[in-house]
Motif scaffolding. Structure first.
Motif, mmCIF file in Angstrom:
data_model
loop_
_atom_site.group_PDB
_atom_site.id
_atom_site.type_symbol
_atom_site.label_atom_id
_atom_site.label_comp_id
_atom_site.label_asym_id
_atom_site.label_seq_id
_atom_site.Cartn_x
_atom_site.Cartn_y
_atom_site.Cartn_z
ATOM 1 N N SER A 266 36.408 -48.111 -7.621
ATOM 2 C CA SER A 266 36.950 -47.735 -8.921
ATOM 3 C C SER A 266 36.201 -48.429 -10.046
ATOM 4 O O SER A 266 35.629 -49.506 -9.851
ATOM 5 N N ALA A 267 36.230 -47.801 -11.203
ATOM 6 C CA ALA A 267 35.667 -48.428 -12.393
ATOM 7 C C ALA A 267 36.665 -49.415 -12.996
ATOM 8 O O ALA A 267 36.313 -50.210 -13.847
ATOM 9 N N HIS A 268 37.899 -49.357 -12.536
ATOM 10 C CA HIS A 268 38.952 -50.220 -13.076
ATOM 11 C C HIS A 268 39.368 -51.245 -12.025
ATOM 12 O O HIS A 268 39.447 -50.949 -10.850
ATOM 13 N N ARG A 269 39.675 -52.430 -12.461
ATOM 14 C CA ARG A 269 40.103 -53.483 -11.540
ATOM 15 C C ARG A 269 41.620 -53.429 -11.383
ATOM 16 O O ARG A 269 42.351 -53.630 -12.333
ATOM 17 N N GLN A 270 42.057 -53.165 -10.162
ATOM 18 C CA GLN A 270 43.486 -53.072 -9.850
ATOM 19 C C GLN A 270 43.772 -53.850 -8.571
ATOM 20 O O GLN A 270 44.527 -53.423 -7.729
ATOM 21 N N LEU A 271 43.153 -54.994 -8.443
ATOM 22 C CA LEU A 271 43.154 -55.714 -7.175
ATOM 23 C C LEU A 271 44.541 -56.009 -6.629
ATOM 24 O O LEU A 271 44.795 -55.811 -5.440
ATOM 25 N N ASP A 272 45.429 -56.500 -7.460
ATOM 26 C CA ASP A 272 46.761 -56.865 -6.960
ATOM 27 C C ASP A 272 47.484 -55.658 -6.379
ATOM 28 O O ASP A 272 48.038 -55.728 -5.284
#
Length: 134
Positions: free
Chosen positions: A96-102
């Motif tokens: 992804s281009a977005h960080r949504q790690l959690d």
């Protein structure tokens, strides 16, 4: 290309399922990963991932799924949630281009890559998830 990767038999190749709504990214991933010695199949949306995994049993199950987190319709997050809810333990590498790690960790993602893709890191993560080089 990894030494000897071109000599591998199809039956020995690590199978990857790539899901991304961008045709350009799908083609780039298909070509680059095939050069690295992987067997690559791609689909354009989240529902196609679920259909592919529920469908034709003559096709081997992928060893790793590369899943774009943000797709129209059924997102990669929705697909990951459904896979895990139904007991599918196939390793999923979210891209992804977005960080949504959690959120991705909570849903059961096995790894995460940001766009633009670092090829060496991608290959290393695939090898880590499969336990073997291409």
């Amino acid at each position: 290309m990894r030494p000897g990767a071109w000599r591998q038999e199809a039956a020995e190749m690590t199978r990857l399922l790539v899901a991304d709504d961008s045709e350009t990214i799908r083609l780039l991933l298909e070509r680059r990963l095939a050069i690295e010695g992987y067997e690559v199949e791609s689909v354009c949306c989240g529902q196609d991932v679920l259909d592919r995994l529920d469908g034709d049993e003559a096709k081997p199950h992928p060893d790793v799924i590369l899943l774009d987190a943000m797709m129209p319709g059924k997102s990669g997050l929705d697909v990951l949630r459904e896979l895990r809810d139904h007991g599918d333990t196939t390793p999923v590498l979210m891209v992804s281009a977005h960080r949504q790690l959690d959120e991705l960790r909570e849903l059961g993602a096995d790894g995460f890559m940001t766009k633009p893709i670092d090829w060496d890191e991608l290959i290393a993560k695939i090898e880590e998830l499969t336990g073997a080089p291409a």
